[in-house]
Design a protein around this motif. Structure first.
Motif, short mmCIF file in Angstrom:
data_model
loop_
_atom_site.label_atom_id
_atom_site.label_comp_id
_atom_site.label_asym_id
_atom_site.label_seq_id
_atom_site.Cartn_x
_atom_site.Cartn_y
_atom_site.Cartn_z
N ASP A 38 -4.66 -1.72 -5.30
CA ASP A 38 -4.04 -2.34 -4.11
C ASP A 38 -4.71 -3.68 -3.86
OD1 ASP A 38 -2.37 -2.53 -1.95
OD2 ASP A 38 -3.58 -1.26 -0.62
N ARG A 49 -9.28 -6.29 5.79
CA ARG A 49 -9.06 -5.50 6.99
C ARG A 49 -9.66 -4.12 6.78
NH1 ARG A 49 -4.30 -3.77 8.12
NH2 ARG A 49 -3.49 -4.02 6.01
N GLN A 107 -6.39 3.11 5.23
CA GLN A 107 -5.01 3.51 4.91
C GLN A 107 -4.94 4.08 3.49
OE1 GLN A 107 -2.39 0.12 4.85
NE2 GLN A 107 -0.52 1.35 4.68
N THR A 110 0.83 -1.20 0.00
CA THR A 110 0.00 0.00 0.00
C THR A 110 0.87 1.26 0.00
OG1 THR A 110 -1.63 -1.28 1.22
CG2 THR A 110 -1.95 1.10 1.17
N ASP A 146 -8.47 -5.11 -1.26
CA ASP A 146 -8.15 -5.55 0.09
C ASP A 146 -9.32 -5.26 1.01
OD1 ASP A 146 -7.14 -6.31 2.48
OD2 ASP A 146 -5.39 -5.01 2.45
MG LIG Z 1 -1.75 -3.02 2.32
#
Ligand SMILES: [Mg+2]
Ligand SMILES: Nc1nc2c(ncn2[C@@H]2O[C@H](COP(=O)(O)OP(=O)(O)OP(=O)(O)O)[C@@H](O)[C@H]2O)c(=O)[nH]1
Length: 369
Positions: free
Chosen positions: A261, A218, A224, A191, A215
């Motif tokens: 990502d 999480r 993020q 990331t 992703d």
């Molecule tokens: Mg990551």
């Protein structure tokens, strides 16, 4: 193994003495020009000091073989220039010794080459690659009367190491596809690296960019990437399925680049590679980077490359080079996998801690030359 120092007026004289005392299998380890003094030290004279070695086991085995197979003995070359011929034969012998003594090639090397071999071994470069590089060095750059220096040997070996890597021209790493996807094991820096690449597209090339993340494992992972997207004023789509991915592609139809990502998983389990391929259509217009951490073990990196063999990987990205001093395992991996290295990252700062690399710049990082 017998090592002896010879002092003579010329190289021809020295090689004559060496052949006489140590035989035709002797190898010159080092030679230097010296000044000898005669007549109570009043008259100076140019001379050479030569250190030669003969590997008795090797020599005996070769003689025994020649006795058993006399029909296969190569005809002796015509002695055009004795010094050249002698040097050529030394290089050949040294190469043979190197290649047949796989356990400890440094044993048979002249001093400066021994240092180079040690440095590469310390970096973790495999014995096979070291042997190949040093053999190539011996065949290509051994000149009559040339003095080996550590610096010269290391510089030349650095160039040779670059030649052993898969083709990877400078600038190849540039982001050139509309879709750029990064994948790799958990926590390697995917990331962060994606944000670095995206930021330089915006800041240096004024490109219109967007993000997609698959992703979804999480919550923090999405957060993020969202932070980076907001900082760059770029839209972000979170995709759970192949259909959602297609919809996002349509949404970003007029963007220059879409940075994708993915979730870090334990990819030793083939299941996760299949899941990745189910969402992302790897075959068309997608520049795919496998991200590896420089701090990983060689065997783990190798296994990962193997697990991803069904995905067309464009290049590797090596992260966390600031956390290790030894890049030899990466050299081994690149030489073996035949996949080029596109970028290295050397810190946590976005966007500055990333640089594109060529084979030449990677081997310079490796040898520090
Ligand atoms: Mg990551
Ligand atoms: N020292 C150093 N740390 C780095 C580098 N690149 C990333 N990191 C750090 O590594 C940690 C993990 O980075 P992420 O980008 O979240 O890694 P990831 O591969 O996306 O992780 P997952 O999504 O959980 O699989 C963070 O603390 C980063 O700041 C680097 O080049 N050097």
């Amino acid at each position: 193994m017998r090592i002896k120092k010879f002092v003579a007026g010329s190289m021809q004289e020295a090689t004559k003495q060496i052949r006489h005392e140590l035989g035709n299998d002797a190898v010159i380890l080092n030679s230097k020009k010296i000044q000898t003094r005669r007549f109570l030290g009043l008259v100076k004279k140019q001379g050479v000091e030569v250190i030669a070695v003969v590997d008795q086991d090797f020599s005996d085995a070769r003689k025994a073989k020649q006795q058993v197979q006399p029909a296969f003995r190569e005809p002796a070359p015509l002695p055009e220039n004795p010094v050249q011929l002698e040097l050529a034969s030394q290089v050949k012998e040294l190469k043979t010794l190197l290649e047949t003594r796989h356990e400890q090639p440094a044993d048979v090397l002249p001093g400066p080459l021994k240092q180079t071999d040690r440095l590469l071994a310390k970096q973790g470069v495999s014995q096979a690659i070291r042997t190949k590089a040093l053999s190539r060095l011996l065949s290509t750059s051994f000149e009559a009367g040339e003095q080996w220096t550590e610096e010269k040997a290391l510089r030349r070996v650095t160039e040779i190491l670059a030649e052993l890597l898969p083709e990877n021209p400078e600038g190849n790493a540039a982001i050139r596809s509309k879709y750029v996807v990064l994948f790799g094991a958990t926590g390697v820096g995917k990331t962060t690296t994606l944000a670095k690449l995206a930021a330089s597209s915006v800041l240096e090339k004024q490109k219109k960019i967007a993000f997609i993340t698959t992703d979804t494992y999480r919550i923090a992972a999405v957060e993020q990437l969202k932070t980076y997207a907001e900082l760059l004023h770029a839209p972000l789509e979170v995709c759970y399925t192949k259909e959602e991915f297609k919809t996002a592609q349509q949404k970003f139809a007029d963007f220059d680049h879409v940075f994708i990502d993915t979730a870090g998983r334990n990819f030793k389990d083939g299941q996760y590679v299949r899941e990745l391929k189910e969402i992302i259509p790897f075959e068309r217009g997608i520049q795919a980077f496998l991200v590896l951490s420089a701090t990983s073990k060689y065997e783990d990196m190798k296994e990962l490359v193997k697990q991803f063999s069904s995905i067309p990987i464009d290049q590797l990205i090596l992260t966390k080079v600031d956390e290790t001093d030894s890049l030899g395992t990466v050299m081994n991996l690149l030489a073996e996998s035949r996949i080029g290295l596109g970028y290295v990252t050397n810190g946590q700062n976005v966007p500055e801690d990333i640089r594109s690399v060529s084979n030449a710049s990677f081997v310079k990082l490796l040898t520090g030359c």
